[in-house]
Design a protein around this motif. Structure first.
Motif, PDB file in Angstrom:
ATOM      1  N   THR A 163      47.647  35.895  35.803  1.00  0.00           N
ATOM      2  CA  THR A 163      46.123  36.451  35.992  1.00  0.00           C
ATOM      3  C   THR A 163      45.354  35.210  36.214  1.00  0.00           C
ATOM      4  OG1 THR A 163      45.573  36.099  33.651  1.00  0.00           O
ATOM      5  CG2 THR A 163      46.840  38.318  34.340  1.00  0.00           C
ATOM      6  N   LEU A 164      44.032  35.657  36.607  1.00  0.00           N
ATOM      7  CA  LEU A 164      43.069  34.647  36.758  1.00  0.00           C
ATOM      8  C   LEU A 164      42.335  34.358  35.549  1.00  0.00           C
ATOM      9  CD1 LEU A 164      41.515  36.081  40.000  1.00  0.00           C
ATOM     10  CD2 LEU A 164      42.978  34.249  39.830  1.00  0.00           C
ATOM     11  N   PHE A 165      42.784  34.756  34.283  1.00  0.00           N
ATOM     12  CA  PHE A 165      42.026  34.579  33.160  1.00  0.00           C
ATOM     13  C   PHE A 165      42.150  33.077  32.940  1.00  0.00           C
ATOM     14  CE2 PHE A 165      41.551  34.545  28.585  1.00  0.00           C
ATOM     15  CZ  PHE A 165      40.748  35.294  28.267  1.00  0.00           C
ATOM     16  N   GLN A 166      43.053  32.300  32.764  1.00  0.00           N
ATOM     17  CA  GLN A 166      43.171  30.825  32.495  1.00  0.00           C
ATOM     18  C   GLN A 166      42.314  30.097  33.589  1.00  0.00           C
ATOM     19  OE1 GLN A 166      46.946  29.099  32.310  1.00  0.00           O
ATOM     20  NE2 GLN A 166      45.927  27.426  30.783  1.00  0.00           N
ATOM     21  N   PRO A 167      42.525  30.337  34.790  1.00  0.00           N
ATOM     22  CA  PRO A 167      41.547  29.468  35.761  1.00  0.00           C
ATOM     23  C   PRO A 167      40.026  29.801  35.503  1.00  0.00           C
ATOM     24  CG  PRO A 167      43.142  30.725  36.755  1.00  0.00           C
ATOM     25  CD  PRO A 167      43.475  30.959  35.488  1.00  0.00           C
ATOM     26  N   VAL A 168      39.836  30.747  35.431  1.00  0.00           N
ATOM     27  CA  VAL A 168      38.338  31.278  35.350  1.00  0.00           C
ATOM     28  C   VAL A 168      37.796  30.964  34.032  1.00  0.00           C
ATOM     29  CG1 VAL A 168      36.818  33.318  35.316  1.00  0.00           C
ATOM     30  CG2 VAL A 168      38.468  33.355  37.165  1.00  0.00           C
ATOM     31  N   GLY A 169      38.560  30.983  33.075  1.00  0.00           N
ATOM     32  CA  GLY A 169      38.105  30.657  31.763  1.00  0.00           C
ATOM     33  C   GLY A 169      37.866  29.010  31.436  1.00  0.00           C
ATOM     34  N   LYS A 170      38.790  28.144  32.423  1.00  0.00           N
ATOM     35  CA  LYS A 170      38.460  26.925  32.321  1.00  0.00           C
ATOM     36  C   LYS A 170      37.391  26.434  33.127  1.00  0.00           C
ATOM     37  CE  LYS A 170      43.239  25.155  31.950  1.00  0.00           C
ATOM     38  NZ  LYS A 170      44.204  24.515  32.612  1.00  0.00           N
TER      39      LYS A 170
END
Length: 117
Positions: free
Chosen positions: A68-75
């Motif tokens: 998902t995009l959760f990790q790159p967006v979170g970073k």
């Protein structure tokens, strides 16, 4: 709540979500490149505007798991928080789906400018 620090008062009141945000950045069905460009645009614009609460919505993982995009967006959001561009960063409550609730700091007030309060 005058007897609680803001952090603990917010914990008692529950998580802030999509209905509490002034704007929504919907990255559901966005590619990684589109999401990165949208995030960068939002963060760059926020540096010159007013303080604003934004809900960032993401696509949940596919059945059986997956990326998902959760990790790159979170970073990207954590990096912006370190730079002082974000005042508050938390995940959305479960009923709102996958995503983040952020409060963008906005343009810093200069000491010689009168406050808008």
């Amino acid at each position: 709540m005058p007897h609680f620090e803001e952090f603990y008062a917010n914990k008692l009141l529950g998580s802030l979500g999509v209905v509490d945000a002034e704007a929504v950045l919907d990255l559901r069905n966005a590619t990684r490149e589109q999401a990165a460009a949208s995030m960068q645009d939002m963060l760059e614009r926020s540096r010159f505007g007013q303080r604003k609460a934004v809900a960032i919505r993401l696509t949940p993982p596919p059945e059986g798991g997956g990326e998902t995009l959760f990790q790159p967006v979170g970073k990207a959001l954590l990096e912006a928080k370190k730079r002082g561009w974000i005042e508050r960063l938390q995940t959305l409550p479960a009923q709102d789906g996958l995503g983040f609730y952020v409060v963008l700091s906005g343009k810093p007030e200069r000491p010689d400018e009168p406050s808008a309060a």
